[in-house]
Structures are given as C-alpha cells and as structure tokens.
Design an enzyme around this catalytic site. Sequence first.
Site, short mmCIF file in Angstrom:
data_model
loop_
_atom_site.label_atom_id
_atom_site.label_comp_id
_atom_site.label_asym_id
_atom_site.label_seq_id
_atom_site.Cartn_x
_atom_site.Cartn_y
_atom_site.Cartn_z
N TYR A 23 -4.21 2.63 10.00
CA TYR A 23 -5.28 1.74 9.56
C TYR A 23 -6.43 1.57 10.55
CZ TYR A 23 -2.21 0.77 5.69
OH TYR A 23 -1.42 0.91 4.57
N VAL A 58 0.85 -1.19 0.00
CA VAL A 58 0.00 0.00 0.00
C VAL A 58 0.88 1.24 0.00
CG1 VAL A 58 -1.80 1.26 1.21
CG2 VAL A 58 -1.80 -1.24 1.24
N GLY A 59 0.72 2.08 -0.99
CA GLY A 59 1.52 3.30 -1.06
C GLY A 59 0.85 4.36 -1.92
N ILE A 110 -6.79 9.17 -1.91
CA ILE A 110 -6.42 7.98 -2.68
C ILE A 110 -6.38 6.74 -1.79
CG2 ILE A 110 -4.51 6.90 -3.95
CD1 ILE A 110 -3.95 9.65 -5.18
N PHE A 119 4.94 -9.53 5.04
CA PHE A 119 4.50 -9.76 3.67
C PHE A 119 4.20 -8.44 2.99
CE2 PHE A 119 0.99 -10.39 6.67
CZ PHE A 119 0.03 -9.48 6.22
N GLN A 146 -5.34 13.37 -0.91
CA GLN A 146 -6.35 13.53 -1.96
C GLN A 146 -7.38 12.41 -1.93
OE1 GLN A 146 -4.60 14.28 -5.84
NE2 GLN A 146 -2.92 15.48 -4.94
#
Length: 409
Positions: free
Chosen positions: A123, A82-83, A93, A409, A91
């Site tokens: 998260y 995730v990046g 995303i 992972f 924004q």
Amino acid sequence: MTSGAEVLRAEDWDQWYSVLELAFGGVPEAPEERELYQRLTEPERSLAVWDGSEVVGTAGAFSFRVTVPGGRPVAAAGVTMVGVAPTHRRQGILTSMMRRQLDDVRARGEALAVLTASEPGIYGRFGYGIATMKVSAEIDTAQVRLTVPEGTDEVRLRRVDPREALKVCEEVYARQVAGRPGMLVRAPGWEELGLLDPPGGREGGSPLQCVLAERDGEVVGYIRYQTRPTWGLGGPDGTVVVRDLEASGPAEYAALLRYLCGIDLMRTVRLGNRPVDDAWQHLVSDLRRCVPRVRDELQVRLVEVGAALQQRSYRAPLDVVLEVSDAFCPWNEGRWRLSADGEGAACERTEAEPDLALSVRELGAAYLGGVSLSGLAAAGRVRELRPGALAQTSTAFGSDVAPWLPHGF
C-alpha cells in the site's frame, strides 16, 4: 472483460465475501465470524469489480473514529476486505479500487484513511505509511517473576461470563481510547468482535474466559483469554493466550497480569498484540525470557493533507512549510504551512519557501506520533531544506505514548 469498481449491492454480499476468502487462501471462515462481518459491512462503502457475472475484486471501508495525538477522535475510513481473485491478478484491479475508494473517501469529507495489510509492501504506492507497531511476547512464568506496584493487592478479581460482562468491559475500553493515538472508538456492533470464539478456532483450548478487576465496587479493568493445557515429560506445560487486557491504572494492570501468570498448569502467557511501550515490559524480571517481537500494524493515509494536519495537536509550537508530493492524490501536492500552538493548529496552502520536503506516505507514517520524522530523514525519506526545521518538526509530531491499534478490522 472486467468492469470498473462498482458499489456493492447487498444481495451480492455472499459472492463478494467468498471471493475475499479465496484471495486470502481459500479457507472459509467460521459461520459466526462470517455472520458478524456481514452485519458490520457497509454496502454503500464497499466496492466490487465484476468479470461478467463473477466478482473478481473486493474492497470496503468502515466508518471509524480514530484517536489522534491530543486525544481527539476523528473520522477515518477503515479500509478493509481488499482482495483480487487469483485468476485476475496484475490487471490493474487493485489500483482501480484504490482510486475509486480514495475519491469516495474525499467526497465524504474524511481526511484520513487507515488499514492493516496482510502484506505491508502493497500500500505504500497508494500513499499509506506504517504508523503503528505492536509487540508480542511469550512470558515464561516458570523463569520470570513480576514486581508489582503498591496497591495491587487491593484490586479484587472476579471471573465472569464474557458476554454478561460485555457492557462493563466496553465502558473500561471507552475510557482508555482518548489516552492513546490509534485506538478506535467502537461503534455499535464492534463490541461483538471481542467475543468471537468459534470452536474450530480454539486449537485445543478452552472457550473464551473473562476476569474483571474491581476497586471499591467499580470495574477498572478486564482480561479476555483462553487456556490451552498441554503436558510434557516434565509435567504441565500449558499456554494462556491473551485476547484483551485493559486497565485504568498501574495496580489494576499488574493485578490482571499477575493473575494470568499464576494460572495453574500454565507455563507460558502469550501476549499477541500490545503497545510497544506496554507496562508488562517493566514488571517482568527477565525481558529476554519473554521473547518480545515487534511488527508493523496500522497504516495511515492523509486523504486531505491540510484538514488532517489540523485535526491533531502537537507537542511543541510549530511553524513549518512542508513541500508535499502525492502522485496518487495530486490535490495534496504542493506547499503547506503548518502552524501550531497550545490553542490548536492551522494548515494552509502557501507560496513560501519550504523547510522540509517529503511525500504523503511519510506524513502518514508520522501522523500518530509513533514514527520519527528524524528517523525517516535518516533513511532519506525526508529532506531538510532549512537548518533546524527537522528537529523542531520531529519533536512537535511526537506522542507521549506509543500509538496502538487494539484490534484488526
């Protein structure tokens, strides 16, 4: 103008992964590591956000099976990669990718999503709770003695090539998975992660080494490690960096740890990722000189509350009504009756009065049995609505062994 999150096309993987490297500091990974993750990537489970012809957001998922309390391996989405490009932060995303991803996970019928976070505060707003911890240590072998259990001297140790021993090491690992929540059933290809050893990442150390523990001709444990020799004014001051340590029993574990602590010219044994209840803490003579440090690791998200709570077992009989809040996945909102006994568990919608109130984030944190609901209640994150319900439920959710994620992972 950016697009919504779209499924990754395999031919766009290089650009996609380069944006991920940029988001994580801009240092390219070693070719060996990059090649492995290209093989492991599941394009149909990977998402890209585009700004014209440029990828500006990445997210993926691996199809994992994770052990839950009771020893059962259950399907889980391993959220990964995730990046967001530095030019496109703030924004929306990330939120758009998390929305699309959790909808996709639900559509696949997976009740759980799991992840490790570079920044743990990100998260929680998407319903993930920190469910496992890991302990690291640096054992000063000049000051710390080991007391080993009976039978340790009967274990034979044999140094081998890591790749040639890969099959037997995986067999040892597979036998451990059911015994500890949070461990991953390694699908084909994932065994290669333990062999990654790019020369540029050795920091002056040796190539990866491997030692097997054997009893009556059977492999019952293994270690993978690297030695980093250094010298100080007082003589040799090297470090043993332990990558993996798996053993079938106390004597086998102790034999491998004793070997690590006895390597010539090494003064420190560095354990980077061990369970918080790991046995080394009870074998050393001076825990303080091992400088133990605890850190968060796996985060868990219940994508389908009812299905997820039915998949695990419970330490005590339970009949409780949970009032669950979940703003990001509103299909989980409402009251759930969780009933469990020695035969299994059921979790269904109900209109009965609630006994506990909590969010899906707290359920994720407690799901693997390593985080106490009573502890969360002490922080104001769980509310007891029926006297006695908290203690009963917290006990039932617990695990006899600490949950642990053996590798990232």
